[in-house]
Design a protein around this motif. Structure first.
Motif, PDB file in Angstrom:
ATOM      1  N   SER A   2      42.783  29.856  39.451  1.00  0.00           N
ATOM      2  CA  SER A   2      41.746  28.962  38.963  1.00  0.00           C
ATOM      3  C   SER A   2      40.715  29.757  38.183  1.00  0.00           C
ATOM      4  CB  SER A   2      41.092  28.258  40.139  1.00  0.00           C
ATOM      5  OG  SER A   2      40.303  29.166  40.863  1.00  0.00           O
ATOM      6  N   GLY A   3      39.573  29.157  37.917  1.00  0.00           N
ATOM      7  CA  GLY A   3      38.513  29.825  37.196  1.00  0.00           C
ATOM      8  C   GLY A   3      37.578  30.629  38.070  1.00  0.00           C
ATOM      9  N   TYR A   4      38.002  30.974  39.263  1.00  0.00           N
ATOM     10  CA  TYR A   4      37.177  31.771  40.167  1.00  0.00           C
ATOM     11  C   TYR A   4      36.899  33.118  39.521  1.00  0.00           C
ATOM     12  CZ  TYR A   4      35.589  33.829  44.572  1.00  0.00           C
ATOM     13  OH  TYR A   4      34.849  34.427  45.554  1.00  0.00           O
ATOM     14  N   ALA A   5      35.614  33.480  39.337  1.00  0.00           N
ATOM     15  CA  ALA A   5      35.248  34.658  38.546  1.00  0.00           C
ATOM     16  C   ALA A   5      34.938  35.900  39.373  1.00  0.00           C
ATOM     17  CB  ALA A   5      34.047  34.316  37.678  1.00  0.00           C
ATOM     18  N   LYS A   6      34.947  35.780  40.707  1.00  0.00           N
ATOM     19  CA  LYS A   6      34.591  36.934  41.540  1.00  0.00           C
ATOM     20  C   LYS A   6      35.838  37.749  41.874  1.00  0.00           C
ATOM     21  CE  LYS A   6      30.744  34.379  43.317  1.00  0.00           C
ATOM     22  NZ  LYS A   6      30.343  33.422  44.309  1.00  0.00           N
ATOM     23  N   PRO A   7      35.627  38.987  42.299  1.00  0.00           N
ATOM     24  CA  PRO A   7      36.794  39.818  42.644  1.00  0.00           C
ATOM     25  C   PRO A   7      37.632  39.159  43.740  1.00  0.00           C
ATOM     26  CG  PRO A   7      34.775  41.122  42.592  1.00  0.00           C
ATOM     27  CD  PRO A   7      34.366  39.686  42.477  1.00  0.00           C
ATOM     28  N   VAL A  69      23.765  43.883  55.733  1.00  0.00           N
ATOM     29  CA  VAL A  69      22.961  44.305  54.592  1.00  0.00           C
ATOM     30  C   VAL A  69      22.737  43.069  53.725  1.00  0.00           C
ATOM     31  CG1 VAL A  69      24.972  44.986  53.203  1.00  0.00           C
ATOM     32  CG2 VAL A  69      22.752  46.011  52.738  1.00  0.00           C
ATOM     33  N   VAL A  70      21.562  42.989  53.141  1.00  0.00           N
ATOM     34  CA  VAL A  70      21.248  41.893  52.227  1.00  0.00           C
ATOM     35  C   VAL A  70      21.159  42.483  50.822  1.00  0.00           C
ATOM     36  CG1 VAL A  70      19.577  40.123  51.587  1.00  0.00           C
ATOM     37  CG2 VAL A  70      20.040  40.594  54.021  1.00  0.00           C
ATOM     38  N   PHE A  71      21.987  41.949  49.929  1.00  0.00           N
ATOM     39  CA  PHE A  71      22.010  42.411  48.549  1.00  0.00           C
ATOM     40  C   PHE A  71      21.012  41.595  47.734  1.00  0.00           C
ATOM     41  CE2 PHE A  71      25.964  44.020  50.112  1.00  0.00           C
ATOM     42  CZ  PHE A  71      26.160  45.199  49.400  1.00  0.00           C
ATOM     43  N   HIS A  72      20.100  42.289  47.086  1.00  0.00           N
ATOM     44  CA  HIS A  72      19.132  41.642  46.212  1.00  0.00           C
ATOM     45  C   HIS A  72      19.484  41.870  44.756  1.00  0.00           C
ATOM     46  CE1 HIS A  72      16.345  40.518  49.421  1.00  0.00           C
ATOM     47  NE2 HIS A  72      16.799  41.615  50.010  1.00  0.00           N
ATOM     48  N   LYS A  73      20.489  42.719  44.530  1.00  0.00           N
ATOM     49  CA  LYS A  73      20.960  42.991  43.178  1.00  0.00           C
ATOM     50  C   LYS A  73      22.441  42.644  43.137  1.00  0.00           C
ATOM     51  CE  LYS A  73      21.661  46.625  39.792  1.00  0.00           C
ATOM     52  NZ  LYS A  73      21.420  48.011  39.419  1.00  0.00           N
ATOM     53  N   ALA A  74      22.866  42.017  42.054  1.00  0.00           N
ATOM     54  CA  ALA A  74      24.278  41.666  41.900  1.00  0.00           C
ATOM     55  C   ALA A  74      25.004  42.833  41.230  1.00  0.00           C
ATOM     56  CB  ALA A  74      24.423  40.408  41.070  1.00  0.00           C
ATOM     57  N   TRP A  75      25.829  43.537  41.997  1.00  0.00           N
ATOM     58  CA  TRP A  75      26.581  44.659  41.443  1.00  0.00           C
ATOM     59  C   TRP A  75      27.713  44.167  40.553  1.00  0.00           C
ATOM     60  CZ3 TRP A  75      24.200  49.116  41.744  1.00  0.00           C
ATOM     61  CH2 TRP A  75      23.252  49.275  42.745  1.00  0.00           C
ATOM     62  N   PHE A  76      28.147  42.908  40.775  1.00  0.00           N
ATOM     63  CA  PHE A  76      29.098  42.243  39.885  1.00  0.00           C
ATOM     64  C   PHE A  76      28.363  41.046  39.286  1.00  0.00           C
ATOM     65  CE2 PHE A  76      31.917  44.297  42.937  1.00  0.00           C
ATOM     66  CZ  PHE A  76      32.853  44.883  42.090  1.00  0.00           C
ATOM     67  N   PRO A  77      28.389  40.865  37.975  1.00  0.00           N
ATOM     68  CA  PRO A  77      27.667  39.744  37.346  1.00  0.00           C
ATOM     69  C   PRO A  77      28.009  38.393  37.972  1.00  0.00           C
ATOM     70  CG  PRO A  77      28.503  41.241  35.666  1.00  0.00           C
ATOM     71  CD  PRO A  77      29.068  41.706  36.979  1.00  0.00           C
ATOM     72  N   SER A  81      24.083  34.642  40.624  1.00  0.00           N
ATOM     73  CA  SER A  81      23.447  33.377  41.029  1.00  0.00           C
ATOM     74  C   SER A  81      23.298  33.261  42.547  1.00  0.00           C
ATOM     75  CB  SER A  81      24.257  32.189  40.494  1.00  0.00           C
ATOM     76  OG  SER A  81      25.531  32.147  41.117  1.00  0.00           O
ATOM     77  N   GLU A  82      23.928  34.149  43.314  1.00  0.00           N
ATOM     78  CA  GLU A  82      23.882  34.061  44.777  1.00  0.00           C
ATOM     79  C   GLU A  82      22.898  35.026  45.427  1.00  0.00           C
ATOM     80  OE1 GLU A  82      27.805  34.305  46.405  1.00  0.00           O
ATOM     81  OE2 GLU A  82      28.566  32.810  45.024  1.00  0.00           O
ATOM     82  N   THR A  83      22.281  35.905  44.661  1.00  0.00           N
ATOM     83  CA  THR A  83      21.367  36.868  45.271  1.00  0.00           C
ATOM     84  C   THR A  83      20.102  36.164  45.744  1.00  0.00           C
ATOM     85  OG1 THR A  83      20.444  37.392  43.122  1.00  0.00           O
ATOM     86  CG2 THR A  83      22.175  38.846  43.931  1.00  0.00           C
TER      87      THR A  83
END
Length: 136
Positions: A2-7, A69-77, A81-83
């Protein structure tokens, strides 16, 4: 796909049964037929006794947060939208620890020892990703 864009996970002969079970919304891990140890991540031999005899045993899906751990930066573009988003280490009732996302819990409410239960996110027709949410 599908169009799922995440790893997405790379399916191998060693982890294929894990992902096949997840697609059925079952959490299954390898259990040694010689010594009974349950382990994760998948491996061809038991880390306890090195036996190559194992089964893919159903797990309860229940556990507790042992670290996070809480990610405040998106290491993958694709995650921008989820940070902020949380990644937790969950100690299952059966013993092994899994790393996964925690969903439906604000990052400020996450605590070590929080009871959680597995849920499955059907991200493509072929892949369902185990995640965890706070246990009722």
């Amino acid at each position: 796909m599908s169009g799922y864009a995440k790893p997405l996970p790379r399916i191998t002969p060693d982890n294929g049964p894990f992902w096949e079970a997840a697609r059925r919304h079952e959490l299954r891990l390898q259990r040694c037929l010689a010594c009974g140890q349950v382990w994760y991540p998948p491996a061809p031999v038991c880390p306890g006794c090195l036996s190559d005899r194992h089964q893919w045993a159903p797990m309860s899906g229940r556990g507790t947060v042992s670290s996070f751990v809480v990610f405040h930066k998106a290491w993958f573009p694709a995650f921008a939208s989820e940070t902020p988003y949380a990644v937790v280490q969950v100690e299952l009732e059966e013993g092994p620890r899994l790393t996964a996302n925690l969903v439906d819990v604000p990052p400020g409410e996450i605590r070590v020892g929080m009871p959680v239960t597995v849920v499955f996110d059907d991200v493509t027709p072929e892949i369902s990703i185990p995640r965890f949410r706070r246990a009722p």
